[in-house]
Design an enzyme around this catalytic site. Structure first.
Site, PDB file in Angstrom:
ATOM      1  N   ASP A  18       0.859  -1.203   0.000  1.00  0.00           N
ATOM      2  CA  ASP A  18       0.000   0.000   0.000  1.00  0.00           C
ATOM      3  C   ASP A  18       0.885   1.238   0.000  1.00  0.00           C
ATOM      4  OD1 ASP A  18      -2.097   1.540   2.578  1.00  0.00           O
ATOM      5  OD2 ASP A  18      -1.816   1.998   0.443  1.00  0.00           O
ATOM      6  N   ASP A  22      -4.024   3.916   2.583  1.00  0.00           N
ATOM      7  CA  ASP A  22      -5.476   3.751   2.793  1.00  0.00           C
ATOM      8  C   ASP A  22      -5.761   2.319   3.242  1.00  0.00           C
ATOM      9  OD1 ASP A  22      -6.550   3.226  -0.696  1.00  0.00           O
ATOM     10  OD2 ASP A  22      -5.011   2.272   0.537  1.00  0.00           O
ATOM     11  N   ASP A  26      -1.813  -1.244  -3.754  1.00  0.00           N
ATOM     12  CA  ASP A  26      -2.132  -0.495  -4.970  1.00  0.00           C
ATOM     13  C   ASP A  26      -0.998  -0.601  -5.988  1.00  0.00           C
ATOM     14  OD1 ASP A  26      -1.676   2.100  -2.641  1.00  0.00           O
ATOM     15  OD2 ASP A  26      -0.134   1.366  -4.024  1.00  0.00           O
ATOM     16  N   ASP A  95      -5.470 -10.027 -15.733  1.00  0.00           N
ATOM     17  CA  ASP A  95      -6.497 -11.017 -15.399  1.00  0.00           C
ATOM     18  C   ASP A  95      -7.856 -10.476 -15.844  1.00  0.00           C
ATOM     19  OD1 ASP A  95      -6.815 -13.011 -12.376  1.00  0.00           O
ATOM     20  OD2 ASP A  95      -8.141 -12.882 -14.131  1.00  0.00           O
ATOM     21  N   ASP A 196     -10.310 -15.672 -16.706  1.00  0.00           N
ATOM     22  CA  ASP A 196     -11.000 -16.197 -15.534  1.00  0.00           C
ATOM     23  C   ASP A 196     -12.164 -17.103 -15.961  1.00  0.00           C
ATOM     24  OD1 ASP A 196     -11.384 -15.916 -12.583  1.00  0.00           O
ATOM     25  OD2 ASP A 196     -13.358 -15.258 -13.256  1.00  0.00           O
ATOM     26  N   GLU A 251      -8.196 -20.152 -17.166  1.00  0.00           N
ATOM     27  CA  GLU A 251      -8.513 -20.819 -15.901  1.00  0.00           C
ATOM     28  C   GLU A 251      -9.611 -21.819 -16.212  1.00  0.00           C
ATOM     29  OE1 GLU A 251     -10.974 -19.279 -12.987  1.00  0.00           O
ATOM     30  OE2 GLU A 251      -9.886 -20.155 -11.320  1.00  0.00           O
ATOM     31  N   HIS A 323      -4.572 -17.062  -5.047  1.00  0.00           N
ATOM     32  CA  HIS A 323      -5.445 -16.249  -4.190  1.00  0.00           C
ATOM     33  C   HIS A 323      -6.729 -16.978  -3.806  1.00  0.00           C
ATOM     34  CE1 HIS A 323      -6.936 -16.024  -8.197  1.00  0.00           C
ATOM     35  NE2 HIS A 323      -8.042 -15.474  -7.770  1.00  0.00           N
ATOM     36  N   ASP A 324      -6.958 -18.128  -4.433  1.00  0.00           N
ATOM     37  CA  ASP A 324      -8.206 -18.877  -4.184  1.00  0.00           C
ATOM     38  C   ASP A 324      -8.023 -20.073  -3.270  1.00  0.00           C
ATOM     39  OD1 ASP A 324      -9.397 -18.532  -7.588  1.00  0.00           O
ATOM     40  OD2 ASP A 324      -9.879 -17.362  -5.798  1.00  0.00           O
TER      41      ASP A 324
HETATM   42  O1  TEU Z   1     -12.096 -18.831  -9.656  1.00  0.00           O
HETATM   43  C1  TEU Z   1     -12.949 -19.765 -10.256  1.00  0.00           C
HETATM   44  C2  TEU Z   1     -12.924 -21.141  -9.682  1.00  0.00           C
HETATM   45  O2  TEU Z   1     -13.439 -22.015 -10.342  1.00  0.00           O
HETATM   46  C3  TEU Z   1     -12.239 -21.646  -8.502  1.00  0.00           C
HETATM   47  O3  TEU Z   1     -10.902 -21.880  -8.948  1.00  0.00           O
HETATM   48  C4  TEU Z   1     -12.191 -20.769  -7.302  1.00  0.00           C
HETATM   49  O4  TEU Z   1     -11.656 -21.568  -6.281  1.00  0.00           O
HETATM   50  C5  TEU Z   1     -13.518 -20.271  -6.831  1.00  0.00           C
HETATM   51  O5  TEU Z   1     -13.277 -19.549  -5.642  1.00  0.00           O
HETATM   52  C6  TEU Z   1     -14.512 -21.364  -6.506  1.00  0.00           C
HETATM   53  O6  TEU Z   1     -14.112 -22.046  -5.347  1.00  0.00           O
HETATM   54  C7  TEU Z   1     -12.012 -17.596 -10.381  1.00  0.00           C
HETATM   55  C8  TEU Z   1     -11.161 -16.612  -9.585  1.00  0.00           C
HETATM   56  O7  TEU Z   1      -9.836 -17.129  -9.457  1.00  0.00           O
HETATM   57  C9  TEU Z   1     -11.822 -16.419  -8.242  1.00  0.00           C
HETATM   58  O8  TEU Z   1     -11.029 -15.567  -7.404  1.00  0.00           O
HETATM   59  C10 TEU Z   1     -13.187 -15.783  -8.457  1.00  0.00           C
HETATM   60  O9  TEU Z   1     -13.868 -15.714  -7.217  1.00  0.00           O
HETATM   61  C11 TEU Z   1     -14.024 -16.613  -9.441  1.00  0.00           C
HETATM   62  O10 TEU Z   1     -13.304 -17.038 -10.588  1.00  0.00           O
HETATM   63  C12 TEU Z   1     -15.188 -15.782  -9.966  1.00  0.00           C
HETATM   64  O11 TEU Z   1     -14.689 -14.780 -10.802  1.00  0.00           O
END
Ligand code: TEU
Length: 545
Positions: A18, A22, A26, A95, A196, A251, A323-324
């Site tokens: 950051d 804030d 960023d 992305d 995505d 993805e 991140h997921d």
């Molecule tokens: O994730 C889509 C997805 O199919 C999974 O990989 C993901 O774990 C999701 O959270 C369902 O459990 C993509 C993005 O990477 C994710 O951050 C978004 O929340 C999602 O698409 C919707 O855009």
């Protein structure tokens, strides 16, 4: 094709750095860290969405594809970031979220106004069945995948949150709009597109009920791999992507070894996909918050299956976290007694496998999962919605919290830990998400100056991988070993590397085949050599003579 030899570093902008205090990361914060990124020995950055968004789902709900999210900065900041990356010979993969937009996007605001609005068919609208939704599809984020909209008394489809209505790619006008927005960013000079949920953009427009309660099976059979998916991808490639030197990374939840090559080829398809064979392995029928045990046998099998899939054609990506998903050292390693060794072992796997490795920010220093003391501390719509449904069904908070702390996405979204100053040097404001308490001893600054740190081991690995293209292009030959030992050869022309990974807390024998081989140690996560034994979480890379 630079992307076949590249090592990619993923940055979740909200949590990286950051610059204006804030409390939210960023673009200028990333600019401040460009020399650090370069020092890792990576070649490209995958930047999670930076576009205008109400932030219902961490920026994956875009309300203006041509504008930078104000919290992240300005278009001038973006241009400066791109220039700064290119000056350091680093590429940028942005992305794009094209399966759905935000419900605050102008297209949806128009579409919902009336059944005759020119934008109506930019989305999927259907009447309900009595007072029920049009079918029984569940959302990725719990509840129905349909939301009733009072203005026209119809339901709209949203595979994700109700603020993420699915875009109707059947509509050529919408596809033209999508090509136009992709062209805008390609003309700015970005080097790659991470697409995505691209596997879900073609809908089965009869919208049949799902016949299974297994969520990942529903994804495979009903959301992904739709009848026109190849056509839509090929159209984008022929009309647009072929005109640029751009890597496209799809993805692909629901894409399988059996059909992956349908979507991957240089002329008509994507360049790479993210598959989820290992990532969904510990998800039961209920999905993310229904964890089931996983085995190393399954884990190793996933790598063999996907290496076989891309052995001659197509190209894979390799990742162990993003991140997921939870932090890789907490999920696949031992983030307690053997955190350092297991983090280095996992990085060794990532950087010696065939295919393009994607490293998630913070995994180069072995950042760990966080612990939510209550669900209300979660910042993730997937967790919050999951809890709303689970609690209504009588699940206790303690039970749900156990699943959320094991599998939830908050784990990967705590701020990057730079140093021991307040909030780990990530912000001087109040962070949008609390910094993991272990930053006092787990941070970049401490590891930067310690020769045997995870960070410096990672730098050795990137140097090793770049110096030996047997790792990016060589064949893959797993060795049959005890369940917790993951051992494989990588071969190309005269070069032969042997990688041995002990995925356990136990001291164990070196597999006989490995012990007998003529070899020279190239790198390892223990400073000395144990000869016939493998210590807990020991990783060794040998060069075969
Ligand atoms: O994730 C889509 C997805 O199919 C999974 O990989 C993901 O774990 C999701 O959270 C369902 O459990 C993509 C993005 O990477 C994710 O951050 C978004 O929340 C999602 O698409 C919707 O855009």
């Amino acid at each position: 094709m630079w992307w076949k030899e590249a090592i990619v570093y993923q940055i979740y902008p909200s949590s990286f750095k950051d610059s204006d205090d804030d409390g939210v990361g960023d673009i200028r914060g990333i600019i401040q860290k460009l020399d650090y990124i370069k020092s890792l020995g990576v070649d490209a950055v995958w930047l999670n969405p930076i576009f205008k968004s109400p932030n219902d789902d961490g920026g994956y709900d875009i309300s203006d594809y041509y504008a930078i999210q104000p919290e992240f900065g300005t278009m001038a900041d973006f241009d400066e970031l791109l220039t700064g990356l290119h000056q350091r010979n680093l590429k940028l993969i942005i992305d794009l979220v094209l399966n759905h937009s935000s419900d605050e996007h102008e297209w949806f605001q128009q579409s919902r106004q009336s059944k005759t609005n020119p934008y109506r068919d930019y989305y999927f609208w259907k009447p309900g069945k009595g007072d029920q939704p049009p079918n029984n599809w569940p959302s990725f984020f719990s509840g129905s995948a349909w939301e009733k909209d009072a203005a026209t008394d119809e339901y709209y489809l949203h595979l994700f949150s109700r603020k993420q209505p699915d875009l109707n790619w059947e509509n050529p006008k919408l596809r033209d709009e999508v090509h136009k927005l992709m062209k805008f960013w390609l003309d700015k000079g970005v080097d790659g597109l991470r697409l995505d949920v691209i596997s879900a953009i073609s809908k089965r427009t009869s919208f049949p009920d799902t016949d299974t309660n297994d969520f990942n099976e529903t994804i495979r059979k009903y959301y992904s791999n739709g009848p026109r998916l190849r056509e839509f991808i090929s159209e984008a490639r022929e009309k647009l992507w072929n005109k640029y030197d751009v890597v496209t990374v799809g993805e692909g939840p629901g894409i399988t070894p059996a059909n992956a090559l349908d979507y991957l080829d240089e002329k008509r398809g994507l360049n790479m996909i993210f598959h989820f064979g290992h990532m969904f392995m510990d998800q039961g029928p209920g999905g993310r918050f229904d964890p089931v045990p996983w085995t190393m046998k399954d884990f190793k099998q996933v790598f063999k299956t996907w290496n076989d899939t891309f052995a001659d054609r197509g190209w894979g990506s390799v990742f162990l976290g993003n991140h997921d998903f939870p932090r890789m050292v907490s999920r696949w390693g031992n983030d307690g007694q053997y955190r350092e060794q297991s983090a280095k072992l996992l990085l060794t796997l990532l950087l010696t496998m065939r295919g393009t490795p994607f490293i998630y920010m913070g995994d180069e220093i072995g950042m760990t999962n966080t612990i939510l003391d209550s669900v209300s501390q979660s910042k993730d719509i997937e967790t919050l919605n999951g809890w709303a449904v689970a609690s209504a069904q009588g699940t206790s908070e303690a039970t749900f919290l156990k699943a959320a702390n094991y599998a939830g996405r908050d784990n990967a979204r705590t701020p990057m830990q730079w140093n021991t100053s307040k909030h780990a040097g990530y912000t001087s404001g109040v962070p949008w998400m609390p910094v993991n308490k272990n930053y006092q001893w787990l941070n970049v600054e401490e590891q930067d100056q310690r020769e045997t740190s995870i960070l410096n081991y990672f730098r050795l690995l990137t140097t090793l991988r770049k110096a030996n293209n047997v790792f990016s292009h060589g064949t893959y030959h797993p060795i049959e070993t005890a369940p917790n030992i993951f051992a494989y050869y990588r071969e190309r022309a005269q070069e032969k590397m042997l990688i041995v990974l002990n995925f356990s807390d136990q001291v164990t024998n070196l597999p006989e085949e490995v012990h007998a081989a003529q070899k020279v140690k190239v790198i390892g996560n223990y400073t000395d050599d144990a000869l016939q034994m493998l210590r807990p979480w020991e990783a060794v890379v040998y060069k075969r003579n």
